[in-house]
Design a protein around this motif. Structure first.
Motif, PDB file in Angstrom:
ATOM      1  N   TYR A 189     -16.869  21.076  -7.756  1.00 12.31           N
ATOM      2  CA  TYR A 189     -16.483  19.715  -7.399  1.00 12.31           C
ATOM      3  C   TYR A 189     -16.424  19.522  -5.888  1.00 12.31           C
ATOM      4  CZ  TYR A 189     -11.775  21.722  -6.734  1.00 12.31           C
ATOM      5  OH  TYR A 189     -10.708  22.471  -6.317  1.00 12.31           O
ATOM      6  N   LEU A 190     -16.607  18.263  -5.531  1.00 16.98           N
ATOM      7  CA  LEU A 190     -16.395  17.775  -4.172  1.00 16.98           C
ATOM      8  C   LEU A 190     -15.488  16.563  -4.296  1.00 16.98           C
ATOM      9  CD1 LEU A 190     -20.142  17.819  -3.234  1.00 16.98           C
ATOM     10  CD2 LEU A 190     -18.469  18.954  -1.765  1.00 16.98           C
ATOM     11  N   HIS A 191     -14.568  16.382  -3.377  1.00 15.32           N
ATOM     12  CA  HIS A 191     -13.828  15.127  -3.368  1.00 15.32           C
ATOM     13  C   HIS A 191     -13.216  14.890  -1.986  1.00 15.32           C
ATOM     14  CE1 HIS A 191      -9.690  16.736  -3.510  1.00 15.32           C
ATOM     15  NE2 HIS A 191     -10.039  17.536  -4.521  1.00 15.32           N
ATOM     16  N   GLY A 192     -12.815  13.640  -1.773  1.00 18.02           N
ATOM     17  CA  GLY A 192     -12.141  13.277  -0.535  1.00 18.02           C
ATOM     18  C   GLY A 192     -10.649  13.220  -0.754  1.00 18.02           C
ATOM     19  N   TRP A 193      -9.991  12.253  -0.090  1.00 23.26           N
ATOM     20  CA  TRP A 193      -8.543  12.136  -0.268  1.00 23.26           C
ATOM     21  C   TRP A 193      -8.146  10.671  -0.190  1.00 23.26           C
ATOM     22  CZ3 TRP A 193      -5.830  15.394  -2.651  1.00 23.26           C
ATOM     23  CH2 TRP A 193      -4.424  15.327  -2.641  1.00 23.26           C
ATOM     24  N   TYR A 194      -7.059  10.358  -0.878  1.00 22.59           N
ATOM     25  CA  TYR A 194      -6.581   8.982  -0.971  1.00 22.59           C
ATOM     26  C   TYR A 194      -6.413   8.350   0.401  1.00 22.59           C
ATOM     27  CZ  TYR A 194      -5.139  11.092  -5.405  1.00 22.59           C
ATOM     28  OH  TYR A 194      -5.114  11.773  -6.589  1.00 22.59           O
ATOM     29  N   GLY A 195      -6.956   7.134   0.546  1.00 20.37           N
ATOM     30  CA  GLY A 195      -6.767   6.385   1.769  1.00 20.37           C
ATOM     31  C   GLY A 195      -7.585   6.860   2.953  1.00 20.37           C
ATOM     32  N   GLN A 196      -8.435   7.875   2.740  1.00 16.40           N
ATOM     33  CA  GLN A 196      -9.249   8.395   3.833  1.00 16.40           C
ATOM     34  C   GLN A 196     -10.653   7.786   3.787  1.00 16.40           C
ATOM     35  OE1 GLN A 196      -7.847  10.358   6.201  1.00 16.40           O
ATOM     36  NE2 GLN A 196      -5.966  10.012   5.041  1.00 16.40           N
ATOM     37  N   ALA A 197     -11.403   8.015   4.831  1.00 18.14           N
ATOM     38  CA  ALA A 197     -12.759   7.460   4.924  1.00 18.14           C
ATOM     39  C   ALA A 197     -13.694   8.151   3.934  1.00 18.14           C
ATOM     40  CB  ALA A 197     -13.284   7.632   6.346  1.00 18.14           C
ATOM     41  N   ALA A 199     -19.552   9.525  -0.826  1.00 14.96           N
ATOM     42  CA  ALA A 199     -18.545   9.179  -1.831  1.00 14.96           C
ATOM     43  C   ALA A 199     -17.336   8.562  -1.134  1.00 14.96           C
ATOM     44  CB  ALA A 199     -18.137  10.413  -2.629  1.00 14.96           C
ATOM     45  N   THR A 200     -16.828   7.492  -1.729  1.00 16.85           N
ATOM     46  CA  THR A 200     -15.796   6.698  -1.058  1.00 16.85           C
ATOM     47  C   THR A 200     -14.516   6.635  -1.881  1.00 16.85           C
ATOM     48  OG1 THR A 200     -17.563   5.320  -0.134  1.00 16.85           O
ATOM     49  CG2 THR A 200     -15.301   4.471   0.005  1.00 16.85           C
ATOM     50  N   PRO A 201     -13.417   7.244  -1.417  1.00 19.56           N
ATOM     51  CA  PRO A 201     -12.133   7.109  -2.116  1.00 19.56           C
ATOM     52  C   PRO A 201     -11.679   5.655  -2.138  1.00 19.56           C
ATOM     53  CG  PRO A 201     -12.072   8.919  -0.522  1.00 19.56           C
ATOM     54  CD  PRO A 201     -13.311   8.140  -0.250  1.00 19.56           C
ATOM     55  N   ALA A 202     -11.013   5.268  -3.216  1.00 24.88           N
ATOM     56  CA  ALA A 202     -10.496   3.900  -3.322  1.00 24.88           C
ATOM     57  C   ALA A 202      -9.303   3.904  -4.265  1.00 24.88           C
ATOM     58  CB  ALA A 202     -11.573   2.934  -3.828  1.00 24.88           C
ATOM     59  N   GLY A 203      -8.263   3.183  -3.889  1.00 21.41           N
ATOM     60  CA  GLY A 203      -7.078   3.119  -4.747  1.00 21.41           C
ATOM     61  C   GLY A 203      -6.495   4.498  -4.982  1.00 21.41           C
ATOM     62  N   GLN A 204      -6.331   4.831  -6.282  1.00 18.97           N
ATOM     63  CA  GLN A 204      -5.748   6.118  -6.647  1.00 18.97           C
ATOM     64  C   GLN A 204      -6.786   7.190  -6.956  1.00 18.97           C
ATOM     65  OE1 GLN A 204      -2.353   6.790  -6.493  1.00 18.97           O
ATOM     66  NE2 GLN A 204      -2.500   4.803  -5.432  1.00 18.97           N
ATOM     67  N   GLN A 205      -8.073   6.897  -6.754  1.00 16.05           N
ATOM     68  CA  GLN A 205      -9.088   7.931  -7.001  1.00 16.05           C
ATOM     69  C   GLN A 205      -9.616   8.461  -5.667  1.00 16.05           C
ATOM     70  OE1 GLN A 205     -12.479   7.773  -6.316  1.00 16.05           O
ATOM     71  NE2 GLN A 205     -12.898   5.600  -6.001  1.00 16.05           N
ATOM     72  N   SER A 248     -32.737  14.039  -5.708  1.00 23.15           N
ATOM     73  CA  SER A 248     -33.040  13.282  -6.929  1.00 23.15           C
ATOM     74  C   SER A 248     -31.897  12.350  -7.280  1.00 23.15           C
ATOM     75  CB  SER A 248     -33.319  14.244  -8.095  1.00 23.15           C
ATOM     76  OG  SER A 248     -34.420  15.078  -7.820  1.00 23.15           O
ATOM     77  N   GLY A 249     -31.335  11.724  -6.264  1.00 24.60           N
ATOM     78  CA  GLY A 249     -30.204  10.828  -6.494  1.00 24.60           C
ATOM     79  C   GLY A 249     -28.979  11.622  -6.912  1.00 24.60           C
ATOM     80  N   LEU A 250     -28.289  11.143  -7.942  1.00 25.08           N
ATOM     81  CA  LEU A 250     -27.100  11.830  -8.450  1.00 25.08           C
ATOM     82  C   LEU A 250     -27.393  12.616  -9.714  1.00 25.08           C
ATOM     83  CD1 LEU A 250     -24.351   9.091  -7.881  1.00 25.08           C
ATOM     84  CD2 LEU A 250     -24.862  11.085  -6.469  1.00 25.08           C
ATOM     85  N   ALA A 251     -28.673  12.883  -9.982  1.00 27.72           N
ATOM     86  CA  ALA A 251     -29.040  13.640 -11.182  1.00 27.72           C
ATOM     87  C   ALA A 251     -28.275  14.961 -11.215  1.00 27.72           C
ATOM     88  CB  ALA A 251     -30.540  13.905 -11.195  1.00 27.72           C
ATOM     89  N   GLY A 252     -27.602  15.232 -12.328  1.00 29.72           N
ATOM     90  CA  GLY A 252     -26.826  16.461 -12.489  1.00 29.72           C
ATOM     91  C   GLY A 252     -25.390  16.347 -12.031  1.00 29.72           C
ATOM     92  N   TRP A 253     -25.055  15.285 -11.294  1.00 30.65           N
ATOM     93  CA  TRP A 253     -23.706  15.099 -10.768  1.00 30.65           C
ATOM     94  C   TRP A 253     -23.034  13.916 -11.448  1.00 30.65           C
ATOM     95  CZ3 TRP A 253     -21.650  18.465  -7.210  1.00 30.65           C
ATOM     96  CH2 TRP A 253     -22.539  19.311  -6.562  1.00 30.65           C
ATOM     97  N   THR A 254     -21.730  13.981 -11.564  1.00 26.24           N
ATOM     98  CA  THR A 254     -20.936  12.877 -12.101  1.00 26.24           C
ATOM     99  C   THR A 254     -19.848  12.543 -11.095  1.00 26.24           C
ATOM    100  OG1 THR A 254     -21.309  13.566 -14.386  1.00 26.24           O
ATOM    101  CG2 THR A 254     -19.449  12.088 -13.973  1.00 26.24           C
ATOM    102  N   CYS A 255     -19.828  11.284 -10.641  1.00 30.80           N
ATOM    103  CA  CYS A 255     -18.841  10.845  -9.655  1.00 30.80           C
ATOM    104  C   CYS A 255     -17.866   9.871 -10.298  1.00 30.80           C
ATOM    105  CB  CYS A 255     -19.532  10.189  -8.462  1.00 30.80           C
ATOM    106  SG  CYS A 255     -20.573  11.323  -7.503  1.00 30.80           S
ATOM    107  N   ALA A 256     -16.582  10.136 -10.167  1.00 37.93           N
ATOM    108  CA  ALA A 256     -15.550   9.325 -10.809  1.00 37.93           C
ATOM    109  C   ALA A 256     -15.588   7.888 -10.303  1.00 37.93           C
ATOM    110  CB  ALA A 256     -14.175   9.931 -10.536  1.00 37.93           C
TER     111      ALA A 256
END
Length: 563
Positions: free
Chosen positions: A146-154, A72-78, A44-52
């Motif tokens: 939560y899920l997240h990637g890392w700075y400067g990574q794909a 989800a794509t890291p960029a800059g400092q996020q 259902s898309g991103l329903a229920g999720w919040t992505c910075a």
């Protein structure tokens, strides 16, 4: 950044050898445990999720289950963190897992009331399962996953996230059932290398698998798809199945589609060098009611009359009239495909005596092109006929037809049916439009009826209903810049087919011989012959049937026998 630092240190302390093995289903009481994550598979898309920072989106590929996954794509400092707060029970244990792919990916939970947990993986080219567990504190009723990637990574991908444990009052993400078998699979427009398919949506399906001759060739998120990379002039068998996280349905009944041969005639499609066009009536006005399958075999181009305008300027739709006897749209589409398989072109006609579509702006031109192409894909139409009788704007109609050609490709069949007054001069809007699109134009079937006397190309006045009327007015188009292969003679099929202008079919064949061979002319004889003259048109196949097919039995063989 304290949380991030802790995560990276935890990750560095964990190598592949010491990573926990993938967990099976939780061992707790199955009646008590639920997956408290909602929209766990991102169906259902991103329903229920919040992505910075709007860093997340759903994609249809790659996916682990169903038809969607998170990207989800890291960029800059996020670092592209996506979170969901889930309802839990105090003093309870929850098993957490998720499937990930791509760049560095972290899965964790905070706010547990005891020890917050996380797990991670470096780059992964394939789907990999992350799993961990946590216990809630004595007063904890919600936890942030939560899920997240890392700075400067794909970018990372995630799918099928689960937090299994006692229901905290928010309910669980329900386990889907395998969807039903798709119905209504139909073949739409075809090119030399592709075939469009459509089917009825299936409740609970998150995607569909398309099979070509028994092998899966693509996955679609909606109830339509275009199969590409096909060979020209070749028949293929297609089936479709419905899928979701629970599994895949059985395959639908098979349908057969055939690609176009290479190098079609005219402005596109399979139109023969000399062709007969007939309008098929999507209404009952006293003429013989026909289904498309009943249209006489003499007709090479069948113009379905008519499209309907919508409230949006330029946009058209099509409404099948119950009066013509079809039990379903699928039956209508099957008849169209059968005609196409027999080498005929079936097109949608726009306009008519009472119909009009306003195309006088860039927006309306785009609306026309997009909606017409949508009908081509939905019903299998090969193109469009412009039969507008209430004024046109050559600038914007040209734009609309150019855009449609860009969508449909070189196989587009484009015909026009102007009134005689509309083609008296190259300065008229209709004539200008025809010349503007000459490179994609199949045929102009001018209506040699309901007009009275008109000027011929020699400046003389000719009376409606004569050989001279047909040849001298065709001469205007031929001398005005249209190719002989783009000229057709439009006459009524019977005295009841039009208010005036009916001629015996023998007059039509005489005019064709005059133009193509220089024989059987009246008082007017063109200065040269046009052996590539396209053919003839009639209003309508229904009135032709009413008159015992008198028009098509005479004109059809004569057109097909031209040099």
């Amino acid at each position: 950044m304290v949380g991030a630092t802790a995560l990276i240190l935890t990750g560095l302390a964990t190598d592949a050898a010491s990573a926990p093995a993938p967990l099976s289903e939780p061992l707790a009481d199955a009646n008590a445990d639920v997956n408290v994550v909602k929209n766990a598979g991102f169906e259902s898309g991103l329903a229920g999720w919040t992505c910075a920072g709007d860093s997340g989106a759903t994609v249809s590929s790659p996916v682990h289950g169903g038809a969607s996954a998170l990207r989800a794509t890291p960029a800059g400092q996020q670092h592209a963190e996506c979170t969901q707060t889930v309802a839990v029970q105090p003093n309870s244990t929850y098993e957490m897992s998720g499937w990930v792919q791509g760049g560095y990916t972290y899965l964790g939970a905070r706010g547990t009331g005891t020890t917050d947990v996380s797990t991670w993986t470096p780059d992964s080219g394939d789907w990999k399962r992350l799993n961990t567990s946590f216990t809630t504190g004595p007063s904890t009723t919600s936890v942030t996953v939560y899920l997240h990637g890392w700075y400067g990574q794909a970018a990372y991908f995630a799918d099928d996230v689960s937090v299994y444990g006692p229901d905290g009052g928010g309910g669980g993400d329900p386990d889907p059932e395998v969807p039903g078998v798709p119905s209504g699979l139909a073949v739409g427009a075809a090119t030399t290398s592709s075939i469009d398919l459509s089917w009825a949506p299936v409740t609970g399906a998150t995607g569909y698998h398309v099979y070509q001759d028994g092998s899966k060739v693509l996955t679609a998120s909606g109830a339509s798809a275009t199969v590409t990379g096909l060979a020209a002039d070749t028949s293929y068998s297609f089936q479709v199945s419905a899928v979701n996280a629970a599994g895949e349905s059985a395959k639908s009944a098979a349908v057969t589609g055939k690609t176009r041969p290479s190098g079609g005639g005219g402005g596109g499609g399979d139109v023969p060098k000399h062709a007969v066009t007939g309008y098929w009536q999507n209404f009952d006005n006293g003429a013989t009611v026909q289904k498309i399958r009943d249209v006489q075999d003499a007709y090479d181009i069948i113009a379905v009359s008519f499209a309907d305008a919508t409230a949006t300027p330029g946009e058209i739709t099509f409404n099948l009239d119950p009066a013509v006897g079809y039990g379903s749209a699928a039956e209508f589409k099957a008849d169209i495909q059968a005609k196409r398989d027999a080498g005929k072109s079936v097109i949608i006609s726009v306009g008519g005596e009472k119909g009009n579509v306003t195309i006088n702006s860039d927006a309306s031109a785009a609306a026309f092109a997009n909606s017409t192409y949508g009908l081509m894909r939905e019903y299998g139409f090969d193109g469009v006929d412009i039969d507008l009788e209430h004024g046109i704007n050559s600038t914007y109609l040209t734009k609309a037809l150019r855009q449609l050609s860009g969508l449909a490709g070189s196989d587009l069949v484009l015909t026009m049916a102007p009134q005689t007054i509309d083609m008296q001069s190259t300065s008229t809007e209709y004539f200008k439009t025809a010349l503007n699109v000459k490179d994609i134009l199949t045929v102009v079937n001018m209506q040699y009826y309901n007009s009275g006397s008109m000027l011929g190309c020699d400046g003389n006045v000719y009376s409606q209903g004569s050989v001279d009327f047909l040849t001298a007015l065709a001469c205007i188009q031929l001398e005005g810049g249209l190719d002989a292969s783009q000229i057709g003679l439009g006459t009524p099929a019977s005295t009841r087919g039009a208010g005036s202008g009916y001629v015996d079919p023998s007059v039509v064949t005489a005019a064709l011989d005059c133009l193509a061979k220089g024989t059987r002319c009246g008082s007017f004889k063109p200065s040269r012959t046009y052996p590539d003259i396209r053919g003839a048109m009639t209003w309508s196949t229904n009135w032709d049937a009413t008159a015992g097919n008198a028009w098509s039995r005479v004109v059809g063989p004569h057109v097909h026998g031209l040099p």
